[in-house]
Design a protein around this motif. Structure first.
Motif, PDB file in Angstrom:
ATOM      1  N   LEU A  68       0.824  -1.203   0.000  1.00 36.58           N
ATOM      2  CA  LEU A  68       0.000   0.000   0.000  1.00 36.58           C
ATOM      3  C   LEU A  68       0.859   1.255   0.000  1.00 36.58           C
ATOM      4  O   LEU A  68       0.633   2.180  -0.796  1.00 36.58           O
ATOM      5  CB  LEU A  68      -0.929  -0.008   1.214  1.00 36.58           C
ATOM      6  CG  LEU A  68      -1.760   1.247   1.449  1.00 36.58           C
ATOM      7  CD1 LEU A  68      -2.650   1.545   0.257  1.00 36.58           C
ATOM      8  CD2 LEU A  68      -2.587   1.109   2.725  1.00 36.58           C
ATOM      9  N   GLU A  69       1.836   1.311   0.868  1.00 37.48           N
ATOM     10  CA  GLU A  69       2.701   2.500   0.940  1.00 37.48           C
ATOM     11  C   GLU A  69       3.445   2.715  -0.378  1.00 37.48           C
ATOM     12  O   GLU A  69       3.593   3.852  -0.843  1.00 37.48           O
ATOM     13  CB  GLU A  69       3.687   2.368   2.101  1.00 37.48           C
ATOM     14  CG  GLU A  69       3.039   2.362   3.478  1.00 37.48           C
ATOM     15  CD  GLU A  69       2.228   3.617   3.763  1.00 37.48           C
ATOM     16  OE1 GLU A  69       2.575   4.696   3.236  1.00 37.48           O
ATOM     17  OE2 GLU A  69       1.239   3.513   4.518  1.00 37.48           O
ATOM     18  N   ASN A  70       3.903   1.639  -0.982  1.00 35.66           N
ATOM     19  CA  ASN A  70       4.630   1.770  -2.245  1.00 35.66           C
ATOM     20  C   ASN A  70       3.705   2.217  -3.372  1.00 35.66           C
ATOM     21  O   ASN A  70       4.093   3.026  -4.231  1.00 35.66           O
ATOM     22  CB  ASN A  70       5.298   0.445  -2.603  1.00 35.66           C
ATOM     23  CG  ASN A  70       6.508   0.150  -1.737  1.00 35.66           C
ATOM     24  OD1 ASN A  70       7.150   1.070  -1.215  1.00 35.66           O
ATOM     25  ND2 ASN A  70       6.833  -1.123  -1.566  1.00 35.66           N
ATOM     26  N   SER A  71       2.470   1.709  -3.396  1.00 36.79           N
ATOM     27  CA  SER A  71       1.523   2.129  -4.431  1.00 36.79           C
ATOM     28  C   SER A  71       1.141   3.598  -4.257  1.00 36.79           C
ATOM     29  O   SER A  71       1.040   4.343  -5.237  1.00 36.79           O
ATOM     30  CB  SER A  71       0.269   1.253  -4.400  1.00 36.79           C
ATOM     31  OG  SER A  71       0.509  -0.006  -4.979  1.00 36.79           O
ATOM     32  N   LEU A  72       0.938   4.027  -3.018  1.00 41.16           N
ATOM     33  CA  LEU A  72       0.625   5.437  -2.767  1.00 41.16           C
ATOM     34  C   LEU A  72       1.753   6.339  -3.256  1.00 41.16           C
ATOM     35  O   LEU A  72       1.512   7.391  -3.863  1.00 41.16           O
ATOM     36  CB  LEU A  72       0.384   5.660  -1.271  1.00 41.16           C
ATOM     37  CG  LEU A  72      -0.904   5.063  -0.685  1.00 41.16           C
ATOM     38  CD1 LEU A  72      -0.897   5.190   0.832  1.00 41.16           C
ATOM     39  CD2 LEU A  72      -2.137   5.740  -1.262  1.00 41.16           C
ATOM     40  N   ARG A  73       2.977   5.906  -3.001  1.00 45.17           N
ATOM     41  CA  ARG A  73       4.132   6.708  -3.444  1.00 45.17           C
ATOM     42  C   ARG A  73       4.208   6.758  -4.960  1.00 45.17           C
ATOM     43  O   ARG A  73       4.383   7.835  -5.552  1.00 45.17           O
ATOM     44  CB  ARG A  73       5.419   6.112  -2.864  1.00 45.17           C
ATOM     45  CG  ARG A  73       6.704   6.745  -3.390  1.00 45.17           C
ATOM     46  CD  ARG A  73       7.929   6.092  -2.773  1.00 45.17           C
ATOM     47  NE  ARG A  73       7.894   4.645  -2.869  1.00 45.17           N
ATOM     48  CZ  ARG A  73       8.210   3.965  -3.987  1.00 45.17           C
ATOM     49  NH1 ARG A  73       8.560   4.605  -5.093  1.00 45.17           N
ATOM     50  NH2 ARG A  73       8.179   2.645  -3.979  1.00 45.17           N
ATOM     51  N   ARG A  74       4.075   5.598  -5.611  1.00 41.91           N
ATOM     52  CA  ARG A  74       4.178   5.568  -7.075  1.00 41.91           C
ATOM     53  C   ARG A  74       3.046   6.341  -7.738  1.00 41.91           C
ATOM     54  O   ARG A  74       3.243   7.007  -8.759  1.00 41.91           O
ATOM     55  CB  ARG A  74       4.201   4.123  -7.567  1.00 41.91           C
ATOM     56  CG  ARG A  74       5.500   3.384  -7.293  1.00 41.91           C
ATOM     57  CD  ARG A  74       5.548   2.051  -8.012  1.00 41.91           C
ATOM     58  NE  ARG A  74       4.568   1.114  -7.489  1.00 41.91           N
ATOM     59  CZ  ARG A  74       4.835   0.143  -6.610  1.00 41.91           C
ATOM     60  NH1 ARG A  74       6.066   0.016  -6.131  1.00 41.91           N
ATOM     61  NH2 ARG A  74       3.887  -0.667  -6.196  1.00 41.91           N
ATOM     62  N   LEU A  75       1.846   6.244  -7.165  1.00 39.12           N
ATOM     63  CA  LEU A  75       0.678   6.914  -7.742  1.00 39.12           C
ATOM     64  C   LEU A  75       0.604   8.388  -7.370  1.00 39.12           C
ATOM     65  O   LEU A  75      -0.288   9.107  -7.843  1.00 39.12           O
ATOM     66  CB  LEU A  75      -0.600   6.206  -7.286  1.00 39.12           C
ATOM     67  CG  LEU A  75      -0.853   4.832  -7.908  1.00 39.12           C
ATOM     68  CD1 LEU A  75      -1.928   4.080  -7.125  1.00 39.12           C
ATOM     69  CD2 LEU A  75      -1.249   4.958  -9.370  1.00 39.12           C
ATOM     70  N   ASN A  76       1.499   8.835  -6.505  1.00 44.72           N
ATOM     71  CA  ASN A  76       1.568  10.241  -6.103  1.00 44.72           C
ATOM     72  C   ASN A  76       0.229  10.702  -5.521  1.00 44.72           C
ATOM     73  O   ASN A  76      -0.313  11.758  -5.874  1.00 44.72           O
ATOM     74  CB  ASN A  76       1.962  11.126  -7.287  1.00 44.72           C
ATOM     75  CG  ASN A  76       2.314  12.541  -6.866  1.00 44.72           C
ATOM     76  OD1 ASN A  76       2.810  12.768  -5.770  1.00 44.72           O
ATOM     77  ND2 ASN A  76       2.051  13.495  -7.750  1.00 44.72           N
ATOM     78  N   THR A  77      -0.315   9.892  -4.627  1.00 43.68           N
ATOM     79  CA  THR A  77      -1.596  10.218  -4.004  1.00 43.68           C
ATOM     80  C   THR A  77      -1.556   9.773  -2.546  1.00 43.68           C
ATOM     81  O   THR A  77      -0.694   8.971  -2.158  1.00 43.68           O
ATOM     82  CB  THR A  77      -2.754   9.507  -4.743  1.00 43.68           C
ATOM     83  OG1 THR A  77      -3.998   9.915  -4.185  1.00 43.68           O
ATOM     84  CG2 THR A  77      -2.633   7.989  -4.633  1.00 43.68           C
TER      85      THR A  77
END
Length: 343
Positions: free
Chosen positions: A112-121
């Protein structure tokens, strides 16, 4: 654009959504190079075509393009982030380590943390497990997802590629433990692959789950590029990767029928195939991917195509499973011959 309610939530999503599996990844990669491996600029054109058409549901996954797909979306959405319902998925292997895969609490939180970072959200609208993890107890996965919802990092949770019993087990655990419940299910469904009609689709309707459909063209087989002589376009993905698996002989019969109906409506074959999926009860949104903007624009035309009762009957006849699924046929026979009043 038509908008449909996402299950029992108050959220409305476009009847056609954008799948972004073609975004990112090394061009020489055995999977992403085959799917698309589109760079930022080309991805932007496809995203723009979708948003201009009224698409508000964008579907991705952490594993697409080995993470680059999410990064591209994070760069492209920008101020448009609040205009879309953004869904991503987790479970794919994202590194060489023993815990860089799966649905453990560690994997969920890290993913989750990595997806939030990659998605810039700072939030994900619909966070879905990408498959069933037989090594991790569902309770562990669901409590981790519930924590993410309570923290405000995830709005809704869902699942993809689960069987009916796996989904029902998860829903039962959520109800018993007072956890956030799946709001949506994402499944493969096409005229050449109607497996979900036996158990998954009826279950989803009964449980009021939003149902997102991927690969409505059976991996491009029903796109109009194929006939009994093979592919008219050697670059077509189906020419290089025979997925999802289908019965080729029956698929060609379906394609023949699609062509006849397309001619009747002065339409393209792909439009008819997508329009059929859109017309099925329980379908919330059909996910379309593309490697070119014009390809996406053509298929979006399925929204304007209204199939007649004759069209639907012909497509049903040519694509229905040859052998009825057990125990569905037994229950239908009981209802037909024993339960209903006799005339």
């Amino acid at each position: 654009m038509e908008y449909r309610q996402l299950g029992s939530t108050g959220v409305y999503v476009s009847a056609i959504s954008l799948g972004t599996m073609t975004f990112g990844g090394p061009p020489d990669h055995p999977i992403w190079g085959l799917v698309g491996a589109l760079p930022l600029e080309e991805s932007d054109k496809i995203l723009g075509t979708a948003l201009d058409a009224g698409v508000n549901l964008i579907d991705t996954a952490d594993g697409y393009g080995d993470g680059e797909c999410e990064e591209i979306l994070g760069k492209l959405l920008g101020s448009r982030r609040s205009d879309v319902v953004l869904t991503t998925k987790l479970a794919s292997r994202m590194g060489p380590g023993p815990n860089d895969v799966g649905l453990s609490r560690l994997a969920v939180m890290r993913g989750l943390e990595n997806s939030l970072r990659r998605l810039n959200t700072d939030y994900i609208d619909l966070y879905q497990i990408h498959t069933f993890d037989s090594l991790t107890a569902l309770e562990e996965t669901l409590t981790a997802l519930d924590d993410a919802v309570r923290q405000g990092k995830v709005r809704y949770i869902g699942a993809s590629n689960l069987t009916a019993w796996q989904t029902m087990k998860a829903l039962g655990i959520s109800e018993r433990r007072g956890l956030a419940r799946f709001a949506a299910l994402e499944s493969y469904y096409s005229l050449a692959g109607r497996d979900i009609e036996a158990e998954i689709l009826p279950m989803a309707r009964d449980q009021e789950l939003g149902h997102l459909i991927y690969s409505p063209l059976a991996g491009g087989l029903l796109s109009g590029k194929f006939d009994r002589n093979g592919a008219a376009d050697a670059s077509a993905r189906r020419s290089k990767a025979d997925r999802p698996p289908v019965d080729r002989d029956r698929a060609y019969d379906i394609i023949d029928c699609l062509r006849a109906i397309a001619e009747r409506h002065n339409s393209g074959v792909a439009r008819v195939a997508v329009a059929w999926v859109l017309a099925q009860p329980g379908v919330t949104s059909v996910i379309l991917g593309a490697r070119r903007p014009e390809q996406l624009a053509e298929t979006l035309g399925a929204l304007e195509l209204e199939l007649t009762e004759q069209d639907l009957a012909e497509l049903d006849a040519v694509s229905s499973p040859v052998v009825p699924a057990y125990p569905r046929y037994m229950q239908e026979e009981y209802l037909r011959y024993q339960r209903l009043p006799q005339s």
